[in-house]
Design a protein around this motif. Structure first.
Motif, PDB file in Angstrom:
ATOM      1  N   LEU A  44       0.828  -1.202   0.000  1.00 40.14           N
ATOM      2  CA  LEU A  44       0.000   0.000   0.000  1.00 40.14           C
ATOM      3  C   LEU A  44       0.864   1.255   0.000  1.00 40.14           C
ATOM      4  O   LEU A  44       0.583   2.214  -0.732  1.00 40.14           O
ATOM      5  CB  LEU A  44      -0.924  -0.001   1.220  1.00 40.14           C
ATOM      6  N   ASP A  45       1.932   1.258   0.805  1.00 40.76           N
ATOM      7  CA  ASP A  45       2.809   2.427   0.854  1.00 40.76           C
ATOM      8  C   ASP A  45       3.443   2.708  -0.508  1.00 40.76           C
ATOM      9  O   ASP A  45       3.574   3.872  -0.915  1.00 40.76           O
ATOM     10  CB  ASP A  45       3.897   2.225   1.907  1.00 40.76           C
ATOM     11  N   GLU A  46       3.836   1.650  -1.202  1.00 35.28           N
ATOM     12  CA  GLU A  46       4.446   1.831  -2.515  1.00 35.28           C
ATOM     13  C   GLU A  46       3.443   2.393  -3.518  1.00 35.28           C
ATOM     14  O   GLU A  46       3.776   3.263  -4.332  1.00 35.28           O
ATOM     15  CB  GLU A  46       5.015   0.499  -3.024  1.00 35.28           C
ATOM     16  N   VAL A  47       2.205   1.914  -3.475  1.00 35.87           N
ATOM     17  CA  VAL A  47       1.176   2.426  -4.385  1.00 35.87           C
ATOM     18  C   VAL A  47       0.890   3.895  -4.098  1.00 35.87           C
ATOM     19  O   VAL A  47       0.729   4.706  -5.014  1.00 35.87           O
ATOM     20  CB  VAL A  47      -0.120   1.589  -4.264  1.00 35.87           C
ATOM     21  N   LEU A  48       0.847   4.267  -2.804  1.00 38.85           N
ATOM     22  CA  LEU A  48       0.600   5.666  -2.454  1.00 38.85           C
ATOM     23  C   LEU A  48       1.743   6.560  -2.937  1.00 38.85           C
ATOM     24  O   LEU A  48       1.513   7.704  -3.356  1.00 38.85           O
ATOM     25  CB  LEU A  48       0.432   5.799  -0.941  1.00 38.85           C
ATOM     26  N   LYS A  49       2.972   6.036  -2.898  1.00 43.63           N
ATOM     27  CA  LYS A  49       4.101   6.805  -3.422  1.00 43.63           C
ATOM     28  C   LYS A  49       3.955   7.012  -4.922  1.00 43.63           C
ATOM     29  O   LYS A  49       4.211   8.103  -5.449  1.00 43.63           O
ATOM     30  CB  LYS A  49       5.420   6.084  -3.120  1.00 43.63           C
ATOM     31  N   GLU A  50       3.535   5.966  -5.624  1.00 44.16           N
ATOM     32  CA  GLU A  50       3.338   6.076  -7.074  1.00 44.16           C
ATOM     33  C   GLU A  50       2.190   7.023  -7.392  1.00 44.16           C
ATOM     34  O   GLU A  50       2.233   7.767  -8.377  1.00 44.16           O
ATOM     35  CB  GLU A  50       3.058   4.689  -7.667  1.00 44.16           C
ATOM     36  N   TYR A  51       1.157   6.999  -6.547  1.00 44.52           N
ATOM     37  CA  TYR A  51       0.001   7.872  -6.766  1.00 44.52           C
ATOM     38  C   TYR A  51       0.410   9.330  -6.614  1.00 44.52           C
ATOM     39  O   TYR A  51      -0.035  10.196  -7.363  1.00 44.52           O
ATOM     40  CB  TYR A  51      -1.094   7.518  -5.761  1.00 44.52           C
ATOM     41  N   ASP A  52       1.276   9.611  -5.619  1.00 48.64           N
ATOM     42  CA  ASP A  52       1.887  10.928  -5.429  1.00 48.64           C
ATOM     43  C   ASP A  52       0.850  12.056  -5.472  1.00 48.64           C
ATOM     44  O   ASP A  52       1.009  13.039  -6.186  1.00 48.64           O
ATOM     45  CB  ASP A  52       2.963  11.165  -6.484  1.00 48.64           C
ATOM     46  N   GLU A  53      -0.205  11.906  -4.693  1.00 49.62           N
ATOM     47  CA  GLU A  53      -1.263  12.915  -4.647  1.00 49.62           C
ATOM     48  C   GLU A  53      -1.907  12.868  -3.275  1.00 49.62           C
ATOM     49  O   GLU A  53      -2.046  11.790  -2.685  1.00 49.62           O
ATOM     50  CB  GLU A  53      -2.301  12.618  -5.735  1.00 49.62           C
ATOM     51  N   PHE A  54      -2.268  14.035  -2.761  1.00 47.92           N
ATOM     52  CA  PHE A  54      -2.872  14.072  -1.435  1.00 47.92           C
ATOM     53  C   PHE A  54      -4.253  13.423  -1.479  1.00 47.92           C
ATOM     54  O   PHE A  54      -5.083  13.749  -2.331  1.00 47.92           O
ATOM     55  CB  PHE A  54      -3.000  15.512  -0.938  1.00 47.92           C
ATOM     56  N   LEU A  55      -4.498  12.495  -0.553  1.00 47.10           N
ATOM     57  CA  LEU A  55      -5.797  11.835  -0.453  1.00 47.10           C
ATOM     58  C   LEU A  55      -6.478  12.287   0.831  1.00 47.10           C
ATOM     59  O   LEU A  55      -5.865  12.285   1.900  1.00 47.10           O
ATOM     60  CB  LEU A  55      -5.639  10.310  -0.443  1.00 47.10           C
ATOM     61  N   ASP A  56      -7.743  12.661   0.714  1.00 46.71           N
ATOM     62  CA  ASP A  56      -8.478  13.136   1.880  1.00 46.71           C
ATOM     63  C   ASP A  56      -9.018  11.967   2.695  1.00 46.71           C
ATOM     64  O   ASP A  56     -10.223  11.836   2.931  1.00 46.71           O
ATOM     65  CB  ASP A  56      -9.625  14.046   1.437  1.00 46.71           C
TER      66      ASP A  56
ATOM     67  N   LEU B 233      -7.573   3.984   5.189  1.00 44.49           N
ATOM     68  CA  LEU B 233      -7.593   3.417   3.846  1.00 44.49           C
ATOM     69  C   LEU B 233      -7.200   1.946   3.874  1.00 44.49           C
ATOM     70  O   LEU B 233      -7.846   1.097   3.246  1.00 44.49           O
ATOM     71  CB  LEU B 233      -6.632   4.199   2.942  1.00 44.49           C
ATOM     72  N   GLU B 234      -6.147   1.616   4.649  1.00 47.73           N
ATOM     73  CA  GLU B 234      -5.730   0.218   4.736  1.00 47.73           C
ATOM     74  C   GLU B 234      -6.810  -0.634   5.384  1.00 47.73           C
ATOM     75  O   GLU B 234      -7.083  -1.760   4.934  1.00 47.73           O
ATOM     76  CB  GLU B 234      -4.433   0.102   5.536  1.00 47.73           C
ATOM     77  N   THR B 235      -7.450  -0.109   6.428  1.00 50.69           N
ATOM     78  CA  THR B 235      -8.518  -0.854   7.091  1.00 50.69           C
ATOM     79  C   THR B 235      -9.668  -1.128   6.134  1.00 50.69           C
ATOM     80  O   THR B 235     -10.212  -2.239   6.088  1.00 50.69           O
ATOM     81  CB  THR B 235      -9.026  -0.076   8.313  1.00 50.69           C
ATOM     82  N   ILE B 236     -10.068  -0.128   5.361  1.00 49.36           N
ATOM     83  CA  ILE B 236     -11.161  -0.297   4.397  1.00 49.36           C
ATOM     84  C   ILE B 236     -10.808  -1.364   3.365  1.00 49.36           C
ATOM     85  O   ILE B 236     -11.620  -2.241   3.039  1.00 49.36           O
ATOM     86  CB  ILE B 236     -11.475   1.045   3.712  1.00 49.36           C
ATOM     87  N   LEU B 237      -9.574  -1.301   2.857  1.00 52.17           N
ATOM     88  CA  LEU B 237      -9.164  -2.273   1.841  1.00 52.17           C
ATOM     89  C   LEU B 237      -9.111  -3.690   2.413  1.00 52.17           C
ATOM     90  O   LEU B 237      -9.533  -4.654   1.764  1.00 52.17           O
ATOM     91  CB  LEU B 237      -7.799  -1.881   1.266  1.00 52.17           C
TER      92      LEU B 237
END
Length: 390
Positions: free
Chosen positions: A199-211, A217-221
């Protein structure tokens, strides 16, 4: 036309009427009381504003989406303060209003993201410091203290009180830690599907602030993944695999009696029932280890546990099961799908689940081992069916 309109409308999770009313009432109360506090505080100086417009946007976040990272105490206090400082500085150093406004909002955003206090209404505060007119400009850096810090603090205190009274924990609580066994192994729910590192790697690739909070987010997934496993799991209920010949203890049984029973039957947990066979708790090996002391081979209530019991207002410890049992206890019914029990075991870090009827009377107990055997048996049956149909 309808398709175009649907594209313009944002996708949102379903929200109940109760939640809409709760958020609206919270914002109404927050702004009203904040304004009243400001009015009372500034009776001696009517030239100062009692309430500024950006507080309306802050109220939307604090009362309508209190779980948002943008709505947390650090975000509103630090974000508004930083933006006010930047806005006042820009107004003092730059004569052109448009250039000062652009500089104020740009620098404020950069600093808020750096200090991890991004708060959208703070952008309006930076602009207010520049475009607020002579009354605001005359305040200079006093604008930071009042009305910005004063309004922010008042609204935050009201959000803390209102949200918690209406069932919305605030500040937003970090998800409870999974059961720690003191080993390098991740929790059971983290051993299936994706890992936290994925998940951390995907968020780095996404490179955008998520509200949304990263842990949320991890719990939901993970819960979505568990629900998917549950949908595809075996069609069995707890009654079909539970242990029915259950050994239970009473709250007034001595610790030694219960421990001897656990040793004799090689059990790691015993349901605790009252004289009506209703489940009132569960006692486990962990309870004996954490809450009891051993003296000459006999378990007794230690000083620390005695103190906790006294402070909680419970009856005086008497070296009985009620002094160390876990209560209330999570239970399932006989017709609960095994797939649901799997989710409970994984999400709550449990090893045993008492099985009770609707009247809370004990009829069996389910262990992780029972579920594992059932899953293996069902897998073998499905393999055999596939070979026969081939």
């Amino acid at each position: 036309m309808q398709r175009t309109l649907r594209r313009l409308l944002p996708e949102a999770s379903p929200i109940s009427t109760r939640e809409r009313l709760r958020a609206a009432l919270g914002a109404l109360t927050g702004i009203l009381v904040t304004g009243m506090i400001g009015g009372l505080a500034l009776r001696a100086d009517a030239s100062l504003p009692a309430l500024i417009a950006p507080m309306g946007a802050s109220a939307v976040l604090l009362f309508a989406v209190p779980s948002s990272p943008l709505a947390q105490p650090w975000s509103i206090l630090c974000g508004n303060t930083v933006a006010a400082l930047v806005g006042v500085t820009a107004a003092l150093l730059i004569n052109d209003l448009f250039v000062a406004s652009a500089a104020a909002i740009g620098i404020a955003i950069a600093l808020m993201m750096t200090f991890r206090c991004l708060h959208p209404p703070s952008g309006a505060i930076a602009l207010t410091a520049v475009l607020g007119g002579p009354a605001i400009h005359e305040l200079g850096y006093g604008f930071v203290l009042w009305p910005v810090a004063g309004n922010s603090l008042a609204l935050l205190v009201l959000a803390l009180i209102f949200n918690n009274l209406t069932g919305r924990p605030y500040p937003h609580a970090i998800k409870p830690p999974t059961t720690d066994h003191g080993t390098a192994d991740p929790a059971p729910v983290q051993r299936i599907g994706f890992t936290s590192e994925d998940l951390d790697e995907v968020l780095k690739e996404y490179d955008e602030f998520l509200d949304i909070d990263r842990d949320d987010l991890e719990t939901i997934l993970r819960r979505t993944e568990l629900r998917s496993y549950r949908r595809r799991a075996v069609h069995l209920d707890c009654a079909s695999i539970m242990s029915r010949d259950v050994v239970a203890v009473a709250p007034d049984n001595s610790l030694k009696e219960a421990h001897d029973l656990m040793r004799a039957h090689h059990f790691k947990a015993l349901p605790v029932t009252n004289d009506k066979a209703e489940v009132v708790g569960i006692v486990t090996q962990t309870d004996f280890l954490d809450k009891a002391n051993w003296t000459k081979g006999r378990p007794r209530i230690g000083f620390g546990q005695r103190l906790r019991l006294v402070l909680s207002g419970k009856s005086a410890p008497s070296d009985t099961i009620k002094d160390i049992m876990t209560a209330p206890v999570r239970t399932v019914s006989p017709d609960t799908p095994v797939a649901d029990a799997i989710v409970i075991f994984a999400e709550e870090g449990l090893h045993y689940l008492p099985v009770t009827r609707s009247n809370n009377k004990l009829v069996g107990i389910l262990s992780q081992s029972d579920v594992l055997v059932a899953m293996l048996a069902d897998g073998a049956t499905q393999d055999a069916d596939m070979r026969l149909s081939a």
